[in-house]
Design a protein around this motif. Structure first.
Motif, PDB file in Angstrom:
ATOM      1  N   ASN A  21       0.874  -1.163   0.000  1.00 34.39           N
ATOM      2  CA  ASN A  21       0.000   0.000   0.000  1.00 34.39           C
ATOM      3  C   ASN A  21       0.914   1.216   0.000  1.00 34.39           C
ATOM      4  OD1 ASN A  21      -1.795   2.101   0.524  1.00 34.39           O
ATOM      5  ND2 ASN A  21      -2.045   1.553   2.693  1.00 34.39           N
ATOM      6  N   VAL A  22       1.058   1.856  -1.151  1.00 32.84           N
ATOM      7  CA  VAL A  22       2.045   2.921  -1.318  1.00 32.84           C
ATOM      8  C   VAL A  22       1.364   4.213  -1.751  1.00 32.84           C
ATOM      9  CG1 VAL A  22       4.122   3.642  -2.540  1.00 32.84           C
ATOM     10  CG2 VAL A  22       3.775   1.216  -2.013  1.00 32.84           C
ATOM     11  N   SER A  23       1.577   5.284  -0.991  1.00 26.23           N
ATOM     12  CA  SER A  23       1.119   6.592  -1.456  1.00 26.23           C
ATOM     13  C   SER A  23       1.968   6.987  -2.657  1.00 26.23           C
ATOM     14  CB  SER A  23       1.283   7.651  -0.363  1.00 26.23           C
ATOM     15  OG  SER A  23       1.160   8.959  -0.907  1.00 26.23           O
ATOM     16  N   ASN A  28      -3.053  10.689   0.802  1.00 29.31           N
ATOM     17  CA  ASN A  28      -3.901   9.562   0.419  1.00 29.31           C
ATOM     18  C   ASN A  28      -4.734   9.831  -0.828  1.00 29.31           C
ATOM     19  OD1 ASN A  28      -3.014   8.038   2.657  1.00 29.31           O
ATOM     20  ND2 ASN A  28      -4.497   9.065   3.985  1.00 29.31           N
ATOM     21  N   MET A  29      -4.384  10.864  -1.574  1.00 26.94           N
ATOM     22  CA  MET A  29      -5.124  11.160  -2.806  1.00 26.94           C
ATOM     23  C   MET A  29      -5.089   9.984  -3.762  1.00 26.94           C
ATOM     24  SD  MET A  29      -4.275  15.150  -3.714  1.00 26.94           S
ATOM     25  CE  MET A  29      -5.402  15.214  -5.111  1.00 26.94           C
ATOM     26  N   MET A  30      -3.932   9.382  -3.888  1.00 26.14           N
ATOM     27  CA  MET A  30      -3.797   8.204  -4.744  1.00 26.14           C
ATOM     28  C   MET A  30      -2.846   7.220  -4.085  1.00 26.14           C
ATOM     29  SD  MET A  30      -2.462   7.789  -8.678  1.00 26.14           S
ATOM     30  CE  MET A  30      -3.861   8.699  -9.387  1.00 26.14           C
ATOM     31  N   ARG A  31      -3.344   5.998  -3.920  1.00 19.90           N
ATOM     32  CA  ARG A  31      -2.510   4.955  -3.338  1.00 19.90           C
ATOM     33  C   ARG A  31      -2.415   3.792  -4.315  1.00 19.90           C
ATOM     34  NH1 ARG A  31      -5.060   4.817   2.668  1.00 19.90           N
ATOM     35  NH2 ARG A  31      -6.886   5.577   1.526  1.00 19.90           N
ATOM     36  N   LEU A  32      -1.260   3.184  -4.331  1.00 21.96           N
ATOM     37  CA  LEU A  32      -0.963   2.086  -5.239  1.00 21.96           C
ATOM     38  C   LEU A  32      -0.977   0.794  -4.427  1.00 21.96           C
ATOM     39  CD1 LEU A  32       2.025   3.793  -7.087  1.00 21.96           C
ATOM     40  CD2 LEU A  32      -0.432   4.116  -7.441  1.00 21.96           C
ATOM     41  N   LEU A  33      -1.838  -0.115  -4.851  1.00 24.73           N
ATOM     42  CA  LEU A  33      -2.048  -1.337  -4.087  1.00 24.73           C
ATOM     43  C   LEU A  33      -1.606  -2.556  -4.888  1.00 24.73           C
ATOM     44  CD1 LEU A  33      -5.655  -0.593  -2.751  1.00 24.73           C
ATOM     45  CD2 LEU A  33      -3.460   0.028  -1.716  1.00 24.73           C
TER      46      LEU A  33
END
Length: 270
Positions: free
Chosen positions: A230-232, A261-266
């Motif tokens: 879970n990466v911002s 937390n506008m965009m998180r990479l999962l």
């Protein structure tokens, strides 16, 4: 410079493929690009379109997102050289030309039929690579994808345009079809969706339908999927490669929760 001999007539979420293409092409023009995506810049140079109107869509964030997905995919292919790759909502994405997968990989780029028709002006099907003309929510296309190897599924900047129910249905169909693999996608929070709503609608007519404020909500969509990362996007190490002004801006924004937390990479495994 190539002639701009390809006109693009797309609307709503289909037109947003030009936003990510533009971002990657601009990155390639920098002194120290993150993606080194020459193919994106070549395609951009052949399209007759007013790209200037796309300059305020967070291009650098999109480049950092693409780089993180590239790295996850490369890591997966190192341990799974016979993998299947699904690139959902591919648009004019040039990932396959950046990754250069081994010949043992089977790669499928999936998008709406009208998008694939445009994509065929710049790419062609070949052994190990196939473009699939279908909405990802159509249940039929997946039946023709081989399910006998581990799969890496990437949905870059796509799931936000689906409803939560559509996302849940899609994720469950994917894990039902394949026995094991990984899925990488990005999520936006409500703050980001509202902040970009007007500009997105006025420019393309598109609308983000799915927002995730608590990652646990994403985790619950599919019991077979276990989160690995879970990466911002503002906290990725690739942001450090941006010009100084941008680095300072993103560093500042990272310490404000709504922006962080506008965009998180999962990344999930199943």
């Amino acid at each position: 410079m190539a002639d701009k001999n390809h006109k693009i007539h797309l609307h709503e979420e289909k037109e947003t493929l030009l936003i990510t293409l533009y971002a990657k092409a601009l990155d390639n023009r920098l002194k120290h690009p993150i993606l080194h995506d020459q193919k994106a810049e070549e395609i951009l140079g052949m399209i007759d379109y007013d790209f200037e109107k796309l300059k305020d869509f967070g291009n650098e964030i999109m480049v950092a997102r693409a780089k993180q997905f590239d790295v996850w995919l490369q890591k997966f292919l190192k341990t799974n050289p016979n993998a299947t790759v699904l690139n959902l909502g591919c648009g004019l994405d040039t990932r396959i030309s950046r990754i250069h997968p081994p010949s043992t990989v089977r790669w499928f780029d999936i998008d709406y039929p009208e998008v694939i028709e445009i994509r065929k002006k710049f790419f062609s099907n070949q052994p190990g690579y196939e473009m699939v003309p279908s909405s990802v929510t159509d249940p039929g296309w997946l039946e023709n994808i081989p399910d006998n190897n581990p799969v890496m599924i990437i949905a870059e900047g796509m799931l936000e345009y689906l409803t939560e129910t559509e996302v849940k249905t899609l994720l469950n169909r994917l894990t039902d079809h394949f026995s094991n693999g990984q899925i990488a996608f990005d999520v936006m929070n409500t703050f980001a969706v509202h902040a970009g709503k007007k500009n997105l609608h006025e420019t393309t007519g598109a609308e983000h339908k799915w927002a995730v404020d608590h990652i646990g909500d994403s985790d619950k969509l599919n019991p077979d999927m276990k989160r690995m990362a879970n990466v911002s996007v503002m906290g990725t190490k690739y942001i450090r490669k941006l010009p100084l002004k941008s680095r300072l801006l993103f560093r500042f924004m990272y310490f404000i929760p709504n922006f962080r937390n506008m965009m998180r990479l999962l990344l999930y495994k199943f």
